[in-house]
Design a protein around this motif. Sequence first.
Motif, PDB file in Angstrom:
ATOM      1  N   THR A 437       0.838  -0.959   0.220  1.00 56.14           N
ATOM      2  CA  THR A 437       0.187   0.151   0.141  1.00 56.14           C
ATOM      3  C   THR A 437       1.184   1.669  -0.069  1.00 56.14           C
ATOM      4  N   GLU A 438       0.254   2.211  -0.381  1.00 52.92           N
ATOM      5  CA  GLU A 438       0.904   4.019  -0.070  1.00 52.92           C
ATOM      6  C   GLU A 438       0.600   4.782   1.008  1.00 52.92           C
ATOM      7  N   GLN A 439      -0.690   4.281   1.925  1.00 49.40           N
ATOM      8  CA  GLN A 439      -0.869   4.478   3.095  1.00 49.40           C
ATOM      9  C   GLN A 439      -0.468   3.175   4.105  1.00 49.40           C
ATOM     10  N   LEU A 440      -0.861   3.908   5.585  1.00 47.49           N
ATOM     11  CA  LEU A 440      -1.282   3.235   6.394  1.00 47.49           C
ATOM     12  C   LEU A 440      -0.825   3.923   7.559  1.00 47.49           C
ATOM     13  N   LEU A 441      -1.536   3.993   8.744  1.00 51.46           N
ATOM     14  CA  LEU A 441      -0.982   4.001   9.983  1.00 51.46           C
ATOM     15  C   LEU A 441       0.527   3.870  10.858  1.00 51.46           C
ATOM     16  N   LEU A 442       1.081   4.576  11.452  1.00 50.59           N
ATOM     17  CA  LEU A 442       1.794   4.386  12.146  1.00 50.59           C
ATOM     18  C   LEU A 442       2.446   3.988  13.869  1.00 50.59           C
ATOM     19  N   ARG A 443       2.253   3.983  14.503  1.00 47.83           N
ATOM     20  CA  ARG A 443       2.558   4.199  15.581  1.00 47.83           C
ATOM     21  C   ARG A 443       3.695   3.642  16.627  1.00 47.83           C
ATOM     22  N   VAL A 444       3.797   4.613  17.788  1.00 46.65           N
ATOM     23  CA  VAL A 444       4.761   3.813  19.427  1.00 46.65           C
ATOM     24  C   VAL A 444       4.138   4.026  20.340  1.00 46.65           C
ATOM     25  N   ALA A 445       3.965   3.025  21.288  1.00 49.61           N
ATOM     26  CA  ALA A 445       3.490   2.903  22.032  1.00 49.61           C
ATOM     27  C   ALA A 445       4.654   2.691  23.872  1.00 49.61           C
ATOM     28  N   ALA A 446       4.425   3.989  24.389  1.00 48.29           N
ATOM     29  CA  ALA A 446       5.548   4.127  25.204  1.00 48.29           C
ATOM     30  C   ALA A 446       5.123   4.044  26.698  1.00 48.29           C
ATOM     31  N   GLU A 447       6.316   2.742  27.172  1.00 45.87           N
ATOM     32  CA  GLU A 447       5.678   2.781  28.499  1.00 45.87           C
ATOM     33  C   GLU A 447       7.274   3.031  29.155  1.00 45.87           C
ATOM     34  N   GLU A 448       6.695   2.419  30.755  1.00 50.16           N
ATOM     35  CA  GLU A 448       7.383   3.395  31.408  1.00 50.16           C
ATOM     36  C   GLU A 448       9.615   2.580  31.650  1.00 50.16           C
ATOM     37  N   LEU A 457      -3.090  -1.165   8.857  1.00 53.06           N
ATOM     38  CA  LEU A 457      -3.371  -0.870   7.697  1.00 53.06           C
ATOM     39  C   LEU A 457      -4.795   0.192   7.353  1.00 53.06           C
ATOM     40  N   ASP A 458      -6.330  -0.502   8.116  1.00 54.15           N
ATOM     41  CA  ASP A 458      -7.351  -0.075   8.151  1.00 54.15           C
ATOM     42  C   ASP A 458      -7.765   0.960   9.619  1.00 54.15           C
ATOM     43  N   GLY A 459      -6.332   1.070  10.978  1.00 55.91           N
ATOM     44  CA  GLY A 459      -7.019   1.844  11.780  1.00 55.91           C
ATOM     45  C   GLY A 459      -7.556   0.707  12.601  1.00 55.91           C
ATOM     46  N   THR A 460      -8.060  -0.234  12.535  1.00 63.18           N
ATOM     47  CA  THR A 460      -8.787  -0.849  13.756  1.00 63.18           C
ATOM     48  C   THR A 460      -7.415  -2.195  14.394  1.00 63.18           C
ATOM     49  N   ALA A 461      -7.417  -3.131  12.992  1.00 63.20           N
ATOM     50  CA  ALA A 461      -6.451  -3.738  13.201  1.00 63.20           C
ATOM     51  C   ALA A 461      -4.332  -3.802  13.512  1.00 63.20           C
ATOM     52  N   TRP A 462      -3.981  -3.926  13.916  1.00 62.53           N
ATOM     53  CA  TRP A 462      -3.060  -3.644  15.016  1.00 62.53           C
ATOM     54  C   TRP A 462      -1.618  -4.454  14.442  1.00 62.53           C
ATOM     55  N   HIS A 463      -0.854  -4.445  13.533  1.00 63.61           N
ATOM     56  CA  HIS A 463      -0.312  -5.339  13.863  1.00 63.61           C
ATOM     57  C   HIS A 463       1.768  -5.067  15.137  1.00 63.61           C
ATOM     58  N   GLU A 464       2.206  -5.706  15.743  1.00 65.78           N
ATOM     59  CA  GLU A 464       2.985  -5.805  16.432  1.00 65.78           C
ATOM     60  C   GLU A 464       4.878  -5.286  15.815  1.00 65.78           C
ATOM     61  N   MET A 465       5.249  -4.241  15.298  1.00 66.52           N
ATOM     62  CA  MET A 465       6.449  -4.905  15.060  1.00 66.52           C
ATOM     63  C   MET A 465       7.872  -5.154  15.783  1.00 66.52           C
ATOM     64  N   GLY A 466       7.337  -4.842  17.409  1.00 65.69           N
ATOM     65  CA  GLY A 466       8.941  -5.103  18.014  1.00 65.69           C
ATOM     66  C   GLY A 466       8.773  -4.106  19.396  1.00 65.69           C
ATOM     67  N   SER A 467       9.534  -4.434  20.470  1.00 66.96           N
ATOM     68  CA  SER A 467       9.264  -3.537  21.644  1.00 66.96           C
ATOM     69  C   SER A 467      11.037  -3.327  21.234  1.00 66.96           C
ATOM     70  N   VAL A 468      11.809  -2.473  22.813  1.00 62.59           N
ATOM     71  CA  VAL A 468      12.820  -2.288  22.831  1.00 62.59           C
ATOM     72  C   VAL A 468      12.971  -1.444  24.173  1.00 62.59           C
ATOM     73  N   PRO A 469      13.269  -1.241  24.763  1.00 62.91           N
ATOM     74  CA  PRO A 469      14.081  -1.104  26.189  1.00 62.91           C
ATOM     75  C   PRO A 469      14.643   0.577  26.479  1.00 62.91           C
ATOM     76  N   ALA A 470      13.157   1.021  27.145  1.00 58.59           N
ATOM     77  CA  ALA A 470      13.654   2.415  27.446  1.00 58.59           C
ATOM     78  C   ALA A 470      14.650   3.383  27.384  1.00 58.59           C
ATOM     79  N   ARG A 471      15.608   2.219  28.154  1.00 57.85           N
ATOM     80  CA  ARG A 471      16.679   2.829  28.550  1.00 57.85           C
ATOM     81  C   ARG A 471      17.496   3.560  27.042  1.00 57.85           C
TER      82      ARG A 471
END
Length: 512
Positions: A437-448, A457-471
């Motif tokens: 696609t040429e359009q999509l939604l991107l998100r960062v979910a931050a925690e402590e 792709l549709d604003g409803t189903a979200w697919h996780e690409m991975g997590s990293v430590p906040a440090r």
Amino acid sequence: MNKKRNYSNPVLPGFYPDPSVIRVGSDYYLATSSFEYVPGLPIFHSKDLIHWEQIGHALTRTSQIDMHSRKSSEGIYAPTLRHHEGVFYIITTDVMGIGNFYMTASSPAGPWSDPIKIPYGNIDPSLMFDDDGKVYVTAQMGADEESHIIQYEIDIKTGKALSEPVIVARGDGGVWTEGPHLYKINGRYYLICACGGTGRDHRVLVYRGDTPYGPFEMMPHPMLTHNRLPGHPIQNVGHADLVEDTEGRWWAMFLGVRPVDGQYSVFGRETFLAPVQWTDDGWPVVDNNEGTVSLEMSAGPLFHSLPSSASEPNWRDDFTDKQLGHRWTFLLAPSEEQALLGTRPGYITLMGNGFTLRDEGPALFLGVRQQHRAVTVTTALQFAPQREGEEAGIAVRLNERGNLTLGMRQSGEARTLIAAMTDRGQTTVIAETPIRTEQLLLRVAAEEREYTLLYSLDGTAWHEMGSVPARVLSPEGNGGFTGALVGMYATGNGRHSETPAYFDYFGYDVRE
């Protein structure tokens, strides 16, 4: 009878270090450091010292400062904001650039003048307007244990020195005696300065004397420090500025850090507020390892008109205005070189240059300071990369050594969504997936303790690409004097991109 009201520290959360504050009538104004970000020197307004609204920046034009060649944690260091006879003054340092200078304005919202250079001082210059019309610069000189405070008189119209610099304070034996401010209070001169470096041993010293040059006596203990309170939720407190409120009560604005597990903070240094208590023998004290500066503070009866709750922390920018809001900032280069509003109504357009967020240089990054530990930031990207390496997406940036990206990239004939982490200067691809696609939604979910990258792709189903430590996004993890910013980026990965990246909106939603 007025009831006591409480307020929360920090009063200005996120990467807003080295606060300087003034009162003009019943209004309070505040400026903080900005380092490598443009526009620089954010300016805030308040009616109560607690609730702050950004009203502009002091550095908005390349004719004032050209930041292109600065590196991370270089650029604009600690400012001092002052007001005298209807004119606002801000004095600061362009580290690795033009050095110490000041600017003037008729309104703190700007516009501010071009810089007026001053001849002496290393960093952290301050201005003091005395009753007899003389104007003094107080500044840091030397390094480490040899760091000390100098002072001299200037012509405020030209910046020319009217006297030779004199050493007025050498600290208490600790490293980096800096961040000085001179005041005249009840007929005596008070000099405060930071000491101990900007880490766990940070502290504020106070001196007093009968003339602007002293001789000064030093209070036997720090005016402000938490250097013997390792378990306190607020650490590294120091670099203070004093202000008197409309009722004659004194307050200190200063920087501090809120470490997670006592170890790191993605926010870097933030702005805190605490009352000043005057001892019977005339010394100002805030908190000398008593733990009285806390996350929840009493405002006392003087601020009985405080709002019952903080303003709504959630916001969304749909990029429909003619100019970007004051919260937005760029890396090294001004907005006119990096982003366009209005070329496509309701979008902001980024055209990537050859730099990436892993490079030293003006990579195209448009960001806002992260101000909450648990927050979700979301953007809608429309991008059709054609040339090898063209890339755009969402990012979290501390510096080139520590950052996090989730972007669409052209790789050969394929279009790929790539999640990557840079830690200690080494980049690791966390995950990648083909995107048609040429359009999509991107998100960062931050925690402590971690950040998670997602797409939809549709604003409803979200697919996780991975997590990293906040440090990874903290100064303790990857160095420097700044804190984490979240935002959007575009790059050609070594050459200028020919394909614009369109961002429909940017949303900031707090979950705490």
